[in-house]
Design a protein around this motif. Structure first.
Motif, mmCIF file in Angstrom:
data_model
loop_
_atom_site.group_PDB
_atom_site.id
_atom_site.type_symbol
_atom_site.label_atom_id
_atom_site.label_comp_id
_atom_site.label_asym_id
_atom_site.label_seq_id
_atom_site.Cartn_x
_atom_site.Cartn_y
_atom_site.Cartn_z
ATOM 1 N N UNK A 140 0.848 -1.184 0.000
ATOM 2 C CA UNK A 140 0.000 0.000 0.000
ATOM 3 C C UNK A 140 0.894 1.247 0.000
ATOM 4 N N UNK A 141 0.652 2.206 -0.927
ATOM 5 C CA UNK A 141 1.493 3.389 -1.022
ATOM 6 C C UNK A 141 1.456 4.208 0.268
ATOM 7 N N UNK A 142 2.558 4.916 0.543
ATOM 8 C CA UNK A 142 2.641 5.681 1.782
ATOM 9 C C UNK A 142 1.814 6.958 1.710
ATOM 10 N N UNK A 143 1.632 7.526 0.516
ATOM 11 C CA UNK A 143 0.705 8.638 0.299
ATOM 12 C C UNK A 143 0.984 9.811 1.241
ATOM 13 N N UNK A 144 2.243 10.262 1.287
ATOM 14 C CA UNK A 144 2.602 11.360 2.162
ATOM 15 C C UNK A 144 2.416 12.724 1.518
ATOM 16 N N UNK A 145 2.274 13.749 2.360
ATOM 17 C CA UNK A 145 2.213 15.140 1.904
ATOM 18 C C UNK A 145 3.562 15.838 2.011
ATOM 19 N N UNK A 146 4.350 15.439 3.010
ATOM 20 C CA UNK A 146 5.659 16.018 3.271
ATOM 21 C C UNK A 146 6.624 14.873 3.581
ATOM 22 N N UNK A 147 7.878 14.994 3.118
ATOM 23 C CA UNK A 147 8.847 13.926 3.320
ATOM 24 C C UNK A 147 10.159 14.485 3.859
ATOM 25 N N UNK A 148 10.726 13.767 4.818
ATOM 26 C CA UNK A 148 12.069 14.052 5.312
ATOM 27 C C UNK A 148 12.892 12.791 5.086
ATOM 28 N N UNK A 149 13.974 12.925 4.322
ATOM 29 C CA UNK A 149 14.818 11.780 3.974
ATOM 30 C C UNK A 149 16.136 11.900 4.733
ATOM 31 N N UNK A 150 16.449 10.894 5.531
ATOM 32 C CA UNK A 150 17.643 10.927 6.355
ATOM 33 C C UNK A 150 18.891 10.547 5.588
ATOM 34 N N UNK A 151 19.801 11.504 5.456
ATOM 35 C CA UNK A 151 21.108 11.305 4.849
ATOM 36 C C UNK A 151 22.087 12.259 5.546
ATOM 37 N N UNK A 152 23.396 12.053 5.415
ATOM 38 C CA UNK A 152 24.360 12.920 6.102
ATOM 39 C C UNK A 152 24.467 14.307 5.463
ATOM 40 N N UNK A 153 23.886 15.315 6.111
ATOM 41 C CA UNK A 153 23.929 16.700 5.625
ATOM 42 C C UNK A 153 24.610 17.628 6.620
ATOM 43 N N UNK A 154 25.182 17.081 7.708
ATOM 44 C CA UNK A 154 25.767 17.871 8.795
ATOM 45 C C UNK A 154 24.752 18.854 9.356
ATOM 46 N N UNK A 155 23.520 18.396 9.487
ATOM 47 C CA UNK A 155 22.419 19.165 10.080
ATOM 48 C C UNK A 155 22.030 20.386 9.263
ATOM 49 N N UNK A 156 22.402 20.422 7.997
ATOM 50 C CA UNK A 156 21.829 21.393 7.078
ATOM 51 C C UNK A 156 20.555 20.795 6.475
ATOM 52 N N UNK A 157 19.759 21.652 5.829
ATOM 53 C CA UNK A 157 18.495 21.222 5.238
ATOM 54 C C UNK A 157 18.645 21.293 3.728
ATOM 55 N N UNK A 158 18.652 20.151 3.089
ATOM 56 C CA UNK A 158 18.917 20.086 1.650
ATOM 57 C C UNK A 158 17.603 19.942 0.888
ATOM 58 N N UNK A 159 17.433 20.806 -0.084
ATOM 59 C CA UNK A 159 16.153 20.911 -0.785
ATOM 60 C C UNK A 159 16.227 20.493 -2.240
ATOM 61 N N UNK A 160 17.391 20.092 -2.723
ATOM 62 C CA UNK A 160 17.526 19.724 -4.129
ATOM 63 C C UNK A 160 18.731 18.812 -4.278
#
Length: 410
Positions: free
Chosen positions: A152-172
């Motif tokens: 069954x699809x997760x059908x989310x409105x907003x997503x946060x994907x965990x990867x190493x960004x050194x606590x920056x917020x990556x948008x692209x």
């Protein structure tokens, strides 16, 4: 703690024993480069121990969901539990934890898991969806989005994907496509070259078309220009024969809005116009059972981005104050960090340097976030034998994610 979490005293008490650093230490000691079974068991057991209803779907994704009492967004926290080979044993030295998966992506998993366990949504829904094969074919993420294999699809409105960004917020992030360009001619004796059509000789024109492929494209405002690199070549069957075939393997790092199919068609057309008419041209993307990781781009001014950026900046400031106090107490107020890292402000909004499963969830607003570095001043960190994460950064990422998730679902 802010937002919905302020009213969740009972749940906070229940989850007070969850320590993201202890979980991470156990996770890094759990091999997941050949099979994720043991790592998945650790995650499922942790969720179950904290009273969460958890399930493993047909694609191997670990999923748990909480719902609020009012309408609101469906926020999905996603990362992966698989790691690249070989396994690198865990080694903890003060604030530094080394080992395979320390930053990619068990450190981010620990931070997002802390946020999930600490949050009781007032509105909307919160889902933890952890995939099993991001480093290979991403069948788990594909199933979450497209509902393949009876999932069954997760059908989310907003997503946060965990990867190493050194606590920056990556948008692209750029996407990655791969394919093989094949040029065909006709064989002949090398002593009579005009009797055949030399496919290897046609590579000269093809390479020129590849070099100029992006010449008229404007760079993406955040990701810059795309890249196209020939990474392999082949051709000919005998040293005394005009070669009838020649091949080039091409690596494409795309920027929005280019899709894999658009790239395939445009590349074939560009080479077709650059080689003789009697040379056949075909370009085929490498076969995959799942879609390629395409580029994604989230509006930097979206509420999801600003909420995570503000929370990361605040959590980072707390960490900096604590670090300064510890240095002062030790009599080394101006001393260099033992791991050589320089303190920096958190919550910067920027692109991510690698392709991720975030592309599967876009165009829904998506950010990439977590502790650790893909690379540092000394070279590669993720996927390298020296992979590590600073444990204080894991705690900072966990605090930031917890506050941001609470604010979004309050």
């Amino acid at each position: 703690m802010t937002g919905a979490n302020a009213d969740a005293d009972a749940d906070a008490d229940a989850d007070a024993d969850f320590d993201p650093v202890e979980f991470l230490d156990a996770a890094v000691r759990t091999e997941s480069h050949e099979s994720v079974d043991a790592m998945r068991d650790l995650l499922v057991e942790t969720l179950d121990r904290h009273g969460e209803s958890v399930r493993v779907d047909a694609a191997g994704n670990v999923r748990a969901t909480k719902s609020g009492d009012a309408d609101g967004p469906h926020l999905v926290l996603n990362t992966h539990i698989d790691t690249v080979p070989p396994h690198v044993p865990a080694d903890r030295d003060g604030d530094v934890l080394r080992g395979r998966g320390a930053c990619d992506a068990k450190g981010p998993l620990a931070a997002l898991l802390a946020a999930f366990l600490a949050t009781t949504p007032t509105r909307g829904r919160l889902t933890l969806a952890v995939t099993p094969d991001e480093e290979t074919l991403s069948t788990g993420a594909d199933a979450l989005v497209r509902g393949t294999g009876g999932v069954d699809p997760v059908d989310g409105d907003l997503f946060v994907v965990g990867e190493p960004t050194d606590c920056d917020v990556c948008t692209a992030a750029r996407g990655r496509f791969e394919g093989t360009l094949t040029l065909t001619g006709s064989a002949a004796h090398a002593a009579e070259p005009d009797a055949g059509v030399n496919a290897v000789a046609a590579l000269e024109g093809a390479l020129g078309a590849i070099r100029g492929f992006d010449a008229d494209r404007d760079p993406h405002p955040r990701l810059g220009p795309p890249t196209l690199v020939a990474t392999g070549a082949g051709g000919g069957e005998a040293t005394n024969q005009v070669p009838a075939t020649a091949t080039l393997t091409l690596d494409r790092r795309s920027v929005p809005p280019e899709t894999a199919e658009e790239f395939r068609a445009e590349l074939a057309a560009a080479v077709r116009g650059a080689v003789p008419d009697d040379v056949g041209v075909s370009f085929d993307l490498t076969e995959r059972s799942t879609p390629f990781l395409e580029a994604f781009d989230t509006d930097p001014d979206h509420e999801l981005v600003r909420t995570f950026a503000d929370a990361a900046a605040a959590a980072g400031a707390v960490e900096a104050e604590r670090s300064d106090a510890e240095q002062a107490d030790s009599g080394h107020g101006d001393a260099e960090r033992s791991d050589g890292a320089e303190p920096s402000a958190d919550g910067d909004v920027r692109p991510f340097g690698a392709a991720t499963e975030a592309s599967y969830f876009s165009p829904a607003p998506t950010v990439v976030f977590g502790p650790g570095h893909v690379a540092d001043d000394d070279g590669a960190v993720a996927h390298a034998d020296r992979e590590y994460v600073r444990l204080s950064r894991v705690r900072t990422a966990a605090a930031a994610a917890t506050d941001a998730v609470g604010d979004l679902l309050d």
